[in-house]
Design an enzyme around this catalytic site. Sequence first.
Site, PDB file in Angstrom:
ATOM      1  N   LYS A  12     -23.219  64.194  -2.101  1.00  0.00           N
ATOM      2  CA  LYS A  12     -22.263  63.309  -2.783  1.00  0.00           C
ATOM      3  C   LYS A  12     -21.005  64.083  -3.144  1.00  0.00           C
ATOM      4  O   LYS A  12     -19.894  63.581  -2.989  1.00  0.00           O
ATOM      5  CB  LYS A  12     -22.864  62.820  -4.111  1.00  0.00           C
ATOM      6  N   ASP A  71     -23.740  56.427  -9.485  1.00  0.00           N
ATOM      7  CA  ASP A  71     -25.131  56.085  -9.234  1.00  0.00           C
ATOM      8  C   ASP A  71     -25.149  55.115  -8.062  1.00  0.00           C
ATOM      9  O   ASP A  71     -24.361  54.166  -8.023  1.00  0.00           O
ATOM     10  CB  ASP A  71     -25.831  55.488 -10.451  1.00  0.00           C
TER      11      ASP A  71
END
Length: 196
Positions: A12, A71
């Site tokens: 990420k 998230d």
Amino acid sequence: MNLIFASSNKNKIKEISALMPSNIVLQGLQDVGITQEIPEPGTTIKENSFLKANFVIDFLKNKNTSVFADDSGLEVEALNNAPGVYSARYAGTPKNDDANNKKLLQELNTKTNRKAKFVTIITLILNGQVHYFEGEIKGTIAFEPRGNTGFGYDPLFIPQGYRSTFAELGAEVKNSISHRAIAVKKLVEYLKNSQP
Ligand code: ITT
């Protein structure tokens, strides 16, 4: 400006770094002395996104810290949107991408509906104010893992309009269309307009 990214997921961090303008200096959790994994006890993606960003504010005891968290989850239609908020640990703990992909294929074994979507919710806490930025991409789940770039469910996710999985398409294509890219573009736009 300095901005903390509250994530311990190296993939990420790589994807988001590639989408950030050069005037934003990203700091990782280790840069600010956080070495433990941030707990994610929430029951929705939005809740966990907020909890991760807020953890950094609480840890640093500084309400003026600028921080954001991502998230994300995969929602599969035939599985009532599972694994969703539980995407990281779908096959149990510790989290394991291969085991998650295997479990997903098993669960879909008897299903003809392969529709799914990736969802990202970014929480930005800036000057004590909370902002949310969302991104999603529709697609389908392949019948076996294909490709070797990316992470998580990338070898199984075929974005709408393509025949290849995210893991076959590679970082550049993924980063131009993904759930995360959509949310990050909204975040960057907001930051651009909110700076003096
Ligand atoms: P953080 O430290 O940022 O929390 P994490 O890996 O725990 O990292 P999430 O809680 O957002 O991240 O979990 C999402 C899981 O969903 C992640 O572990 C992957 O398995 C999967 N996932 C998220 N984004 C993905 C993407 O772009 N491609 C493939 N799988 C993804």
